[in-house]
Design a protein around this motif. Structure first.
Motif, short mmCIF file in Angstrom:
data_model
loop_
_atom_site.label_atom_id
_atom_site.label_comp_id
_atom_site.label_asym_id
_atom_site.label_seq_id
_atom_site.Cartn_x
_atom_site.Cartn_y
_atom_site.Cartn_z
N ARG A 135 0.84 -1.14 0.20
CA ARG A 135 0.02 0.16 0.04
C ARG A 135 0.88 1.29 -0.23
NH1 ARG A 135 -2.78 -1.24 4.34
NH2 ARG A 135 -4.38 -2.71 3.21
N ALA A 136 1.86 1.19 0.85
CA ALA A 136 2.82 2.40 0.93
C ALA A 136 3.61 2.58 -0.45
CB ALA A 136 3.70 2.13 2.02
N LEU A 137 3.96 1.44 -0.97
CA LEU A 137 4.79 1.83 -2.38
C LEU A 137 3.82 2.28 -3.44
CD1 LEU A 137 6.86 -1.39 -1.96
CD2 LEU A 137 7.93 0.70 -1.96
N ASN A 138 2.66 1.58 -3.23
CA ASN A 138 1.74 2.30 -4.43
C ASN A 138 1.56 3.77 -4.46
OD1 ASN A 138 1.27 0.27 -6.34
ND2 ASN A 138 0.25 -0.85 -4.87
N LYS A 139 1.31 4.34 -3.14
CA LYS A 139 1.35 5.59 -2.95
C LYS A 139 2.37 6.36 -3.27
CE LYS A 139 -2.00 5.06 0.91
NZ LYS A 139 -2.35 5.28 2.28
N MET A 140 3.43 5.94 -3.46
CA MET A 140 4.66 6.52 -4.03
C MET A 140 4.62 7.14 -5.38
SD MET A 140 7.77 5.02 -2.07
CE MET A 140 8.27 4.12 -3.45
N GLU A 141 3.77 6.56 -6.09
CA GLU A 141 3.60 6.89 -7.61
C GLU A 141 3.17 8.39 -7.83
OE1 GLU A 141 1.76 4.41 -10.53
OE2 GLU A 141 1.01 3.22 -8.64
N GLU A 165 -2.94 4.18 -13.33
CA GLU A 165 -1.63 4.44 -13.13
C GLU A 165 -0.78 3.58 -13.99
OE1 GLU A 165 -1.29 6.42 -10.72
OE2 GLU A 165 -3.44 6.23 -9.95
N PRO A 166 0.34 4.23 -14.37
CA PRO A 166 1.23 3.52 -15.47
C PRO A 166 2.07 2.32 -14.97
CG PRO A 166 2.50 5.69 -14.57
CD PRO A 166 0.92 5.59 -13.86
N TRP A 167 2.14 2.10 -13.42
CA TRP A 167 2.61 1.04 -13.09
C TRP A 167 2.16 0.61 -11.49
CZ3 TRP A 167 5.08 1.84 -8.38
CH2 TRP A 167 5.77 3.13 -8.09
N ILE A 168 2.19 -0.51 -11.18
CA ILE A 168 1.52 -0.78 -9.83
C ILE A 168 2.19 -1.93 -9.39
CG2 ILE A 168 -0.26 -2.50 -10.82
CD1 ILE A 168 -2.15 -1.57 -8.81
N VAL A 169 2.64 -1.58 -7.81
CA VAL A 169 3.29 -2.79 -7.19
C VAL A 169 2.25 -3.80 -6.92
CG1 VAL A 169 4.31 -3.22 -4.90
CG2 VAL A 169 4.99 -1.14 -6.15
N THR A 170 2.63 -5.09 -6.97
CA THR A 170 1.64 -6.15 -6.98
C THR A 170 2.02 -6.97 -5.51
OG1 THR A 170 2.82 -7.57 -8.34
CG2 THR A 170 0.98 -6.60 -9.06
N ARG A 171 3.25 -6.84 -5.37
CA ARG A 171 4.01 -7.86 -4.04
C ARG A 171 5.09 -7.04 -3.78
NH1 ARG A 171 4.35 -13.65 -5.76
NH2 ARG A 171 6.21 -12.94 -6.33
N ALA A 172 5.35 -7.15 -2.48
CA ALA A 172 6.63 -6.61 -1.70
C ALA A 172 6.77 -7.38 -0.26
CB ALA A 172 6.72 -5.19 -1.50
N THR A 173 8.20 -7.81 -0.44
CA THR A 173 8.73 -8.58 0.82
C THR A 173 10.21 -7.80 1.22
OG1 THR A 173 7.79 -10.62 -0.10
CG2 THR A 173 9.33 -10.79 1.83
N SER A 174 10.36 -7.82 2.54
CA SER A 174 11.63 -7.25 3.07
C SER A 174 12.10 -8.26 4.09
CB SER A 174 11.50 -5.75 3.49
OG SER A 174 10.51 -5.55 4.58
N ALA A 175 13.32 -8.31 4.29
CA ALA A 175 14.03 -8.90 5.55
C ALA A 175 15.39 -8.44 5.61
CB ALA A 175 14.06 -10.36 5.13
N ARG A 176 15.60 -8.09 6.86
CA ARG A 176 16.54 -7.40 7.30
C ARG A 176 16.95 -5.87 6.38
NH1 ARG A 176 20.30 -10.77 10.44
NH2 ARG A 176 19.46 -12.72 10.60
N ARG A 177 17.90 -5.75 5.79
CA ARG A 177 18.12 -4.57 4.85
C ARG A 177 17.90 -4.83 3.45
NH1 ARG A 177 19.39 0.05 7.23
NH2 ARG A 177 20.99 0.66 5.73
N ALA A 178 17.25 -5.80 3.12
CA ALA A 178 17.14 -6.00 1.80
C ALA A 178 15.40 -6.09 1.52
CB ALA A 178 17.54 -7.49 1.17
N MET A 179 15.18 -5.81 -0.02
CA MET A 179 13.55 -6.02 -0.32
C MET A 179 13.42 -6.31 -1.70
SD MET A 179 11.03 -2.47 -0.64
CE MET A 179 10.68 -2.30 0.99
N VAL A 180 12.33 -7.06 -2.08
CA VAL A 180 12.09 -7.42 -3.37
C VAL A 180 10.68 -7.13 -3.75
CG1 VAL A 180 11.58 -9.76 -4.61
CG2 VAL A 180 13.62 -9.87 -3.05
N ILE A 181 10.66 -6.60 -4.91
CA ILE A 181 9.44 -5.68 -5.24
C ILE A 181 8.83 -6.25 -6.54
CG2 ILE A 181 7.98 -3.69 -5.61
CD1 ILE A 181 10.34 -2.35 -3.71
#
Length: 133
Positions: free
Chosen positions: A43-49, A58-74
């Motif tokens: 939700r937060a990443l989609n609001k950044m557009e 919207e020209p793009w949309i985040v469908t999934r995001a995961t983070s662990a420690r200091r890494a993130m996959v979007i």
């Protein structure tokens, strides 16, 4: 009589043309809705557009995001996946202070079969590196 027939023909062709235009417009790809298990991170990443006021969606949309420690996959679906680098910069900019590595996978809207996937990796050391699969 011939005039009425001509007017009726023009009206019929106009109606058919408008129907064809409506079918074409309705068939255009749109971003798939974010999965129902909507996380605060997605939700937060989609609001950044910053959408254009003239855009229909919207020209793009985040469908999934995961983070662990200091890494993130979007995961992102985009109308123009070739803009993966620009999308990645927009996403990573506010995250730089919190993460050491961010992987962003950009796919075409609707993720068609055999679609090209672009991965943009951002790290503190190397910056942005794009790979096409």
């Amino acid at each position: 009589m011939l005039t009425r027939l001509f007017v009726a023909g023009v009206a019929w062709l106009t109606a058919f043309g408008l129907f064809a235009a409506l079918v074409d417009w309705a068939a255009r790809p749109r971003p798939t809705p974010t999965p129902p298990a909507l996380t605060d991170l997605v939700r937060a990443l989609n609001k950044m557009e910053t959408p254009s006021p003239f855009a229909r969606h919207e020209p793009w949309i985040v469908t999934r995001a995961t983070s662990a420690r200091r890494a993130m996959v979007i995961d992102v679906e985009a109308d123009k996946p070739e803009d993966a680098q620009t999308i990645a910069v927009e996403i990573v900019e506010p995250l730089r202070a919190k993460y050491e590595e961010v992987l962003i996978y950009v796919r075409p809207t609707g993720s068609p079969v055999n679609a090209v996937t672009r991965r943009v990796q951002w790290t503190l050391a190397d910056g942005f590196v794009e790979t096409i699969y």
